[in-house]
Write an enzyme that holds these catalytic residues in place. Structure first.
Site, PDB file in Angstrom:
ATOM      1  N   LEU A 196       7.262  -4.120  -1.760  1.00 45.64           N
ATOM      2  CA  LEU A 196       7.822  -4.784  -3.155  1.00 45.64           C
ATOM      3  C   LEU A 196       8.961  -3.862  -3.375  1.00 45.64           C
ATOM      4  O   LEU A 196       9.103  -2.822  -3.224  1.00 45.64           O
ATOM      5  CB  LEU A 196       6.509  -4.653  -4.261  1.00 45.64           C
ATOM      6  CG  LEU A 196       5.228  -5.416  -3.873  1.00 45.64           C
ATOM      7  CD1 LEU A 196       4.231  -5.439  -5.172  1.00 45.64           C
ATOM      8  CD2 LEU A 196       5.559  -6.762  -3.436  1.00 45.64           C
ATOM      9  N   HIS A 197       9.817  -4.494  -4.310  1.00 51.28           N
ATOM     10  CA  HIS A 197      10.916  -4.166  -4.897  1.00 51.28           C
ATOM     11  C   HIS A 197      11.116  -4.395  -6.409  1.00 51.28           C
ATOM     12  O   HIS A 197      10.291  -5.426  -6.811  1.00 51.28           O
ATOM     13  CB  HIS A 197      12.149  -4.275  -3.818  1.00 51.28           C
ATOM     14  CG  HIS A 197      12.465  -5.817  -3.755  1.00 51.28           C
ATOM     15  ND1 HIS A 197      12.708  -6.600  -4.680  1.00 51.28           N
ATOM     16  CD2 HIS A 197      12.236  -6.529  -2.796  1.00 51.28           C
ATOM     17  CE1 HIS A 197      12.628  -7.921  -4.084  1.00 51.28           C
ATOM     18  NE2 HIS A 197      12.338  -7.721  -2.855  1.00 51.28           N
TER      19      HIS A 197
ATOM     20  N   HIS B 189      10.432  -8.038  -7.143  1.00 52.29           N
ATOM     21  CA  HIS B 189       8.959  -8.632  -7.362  1.00 52.29           C
ATOM     22  C   HIS B 189       8.540  -8.327  -8.672  1.00 52.29           C
ATOM     23  O   HIS B 189       7.727  -9.064  -9.383  1.00 52.29           O
ATOM     24  CB  HIS B 189       8.025  -7.973  -6.078  1.00 52.29           C
ATOM     25  CG  HIS B 189       8.477  -8.394  -4.958  1.00 52.29           C
ATOM     26  ND1 HIS B 189       8.844  -7.477  -3.862  1.00 52.29           N
ATOM     27  CD2 HIS B 189       8.141  -9.707  -4.141  1.00 52.29           C
ATOM     28  CE1 HIS B 189       9.006  -8.189  -2.837  1.00 52.29           C
ATOM     29  NE2 HIS B 189       8.661  -9.301  -2.732  1.00 52.29           N
TER      30      HIS B 189
END
Ligand code: PAF
Length: 285
Positions: free
Chosen positions: A28-29, A32
């Site tokens: 995730l980053h 997200h």
């Protein structure tokens, strides 16, 4: 926050409560997390799934090397206010070969991404429908970064009368304009510097269209040539209608979309045109 690996536990934890759902493949980053923030606004429980879906990868693609970073992802999701993480393993979600598949209509799913990644949207629709059946959310959030995916899923929900509101999340970008993507992590330092050119080309194309140019094919070719000259291998740069990704027509709201490979990393991006394309001077609707 509960981290759940089985469908039985998920159903118990949800117990029919309304939820807003953010499906992901993990790694995730901030993009997200902004989708999770949107899901929170919807009210009810926020559920995120983490599942790298084999069905949407072609044999030559990065299924095996796709980063699996569950512990870090869970920390990020907890910080973002997620209530439940559903992280099934393959044998939980696909206990037997997934013979039933959802094939989206070719007029939408076989162009652009679907043309270069045959079967991709069948894999996406099949897993998303299955995840929807597991979570039974009232709403689900998908990023506009995957513009065609968002459209394919929205149509699926509409045509199959699924009682789920589909919410579109804006694309999150790095300071230099690069769209955030889990695959950006594959880029070397020099490739990361170069990567900004994908969004630059789209912005340039956007400016040309908004200035009134309607020689769409020439504009697309010129943008592809710019990237190729810089060492990219573009799959497509396309000016399309926002409504259905069909060929542009004057006056219709448009979007410019691109997919290109930099080294071994394939990146995609898109920009909606803020205004409709101008009608040529002297022509009235
Ligand atoms: O966009 C993604 O990350 C995936 O395509 C999705 C929607 C989670 C389905 O595997």
């Amino acid at each position: 926050m509960h981290v759940i690996h089985t469908l039985a536990e998920l159903r118990q934890a949800l117990a029919g409560s309304p939820s807003a759902f953010v499906p992901t493949m993990g790694n995730l980053h901030a993009g997200h997390l902004s989708l999770v923030a949107q899901a929170r606004q919807f009210g009810g429980l926020v559920v995120a799934s983490i599942f790298v879906n084999r069905l949407q990868f072609a044999p030559h693609e990065d299924f095996d090397t796709y980063p699996r970073t569950l512990a870090r992802d869970c920390e990020l999701l907890q910080g973002a206010g997620c209530d439940i993480v559903f992280a099934p393993n393959e044998s939980e979600l696909y206990p037997e070969p997934q013979g039933y598949k959802l094939v989206p209509p070719p007029d939408l799913a076989d162009l652009l991404e679907g043309h270069f990644r045959p079967g991709f949207f069948t894999g996406v629709c099949t897993v998303v429908l299955k995840l929807f059946n597991c979570v039974q959310p009232a709403a689900a959030v998908f990023g506009k970064k995957d513009y065609q995916q968002l459209m394919v899923i929205s149509r699926m929900v509409q045509q199959l009368a699924l009682p789920i509101a589909i919410i579109a999340g804006e694309t999150s970008r790095a300071e230099d304009g690069l769209a955030l993507s889990s695959r950006n992590g594959y880029l070397s330092t020099s490739e990361r510097e170069e990567a900004v050119w994908l969004s630059r080309c789209l912005r340039e194309l956007q400016a040309q269209v908004l200035s009134g140019r309607q020689d769409w094919a020439a504009l697309e070719t010129a943008a592809m040539q710019t990237l190729s000259a810089r060492g990219w291998s573009p799959d497509y740069i396309a000016i399309r209608r926002q409504a259905d990704l069909g060929e542009p027509v004057p006056g219709a709201p448009l979007v410019v979309l691109a997919a290109a490979r930099l080294g071994s990393t394939r990146l995609i991006d898109n920009l909606e045109l803020a205004q409709t394309a101008q009608t040529p001077a002297g022509v009235t609707d």
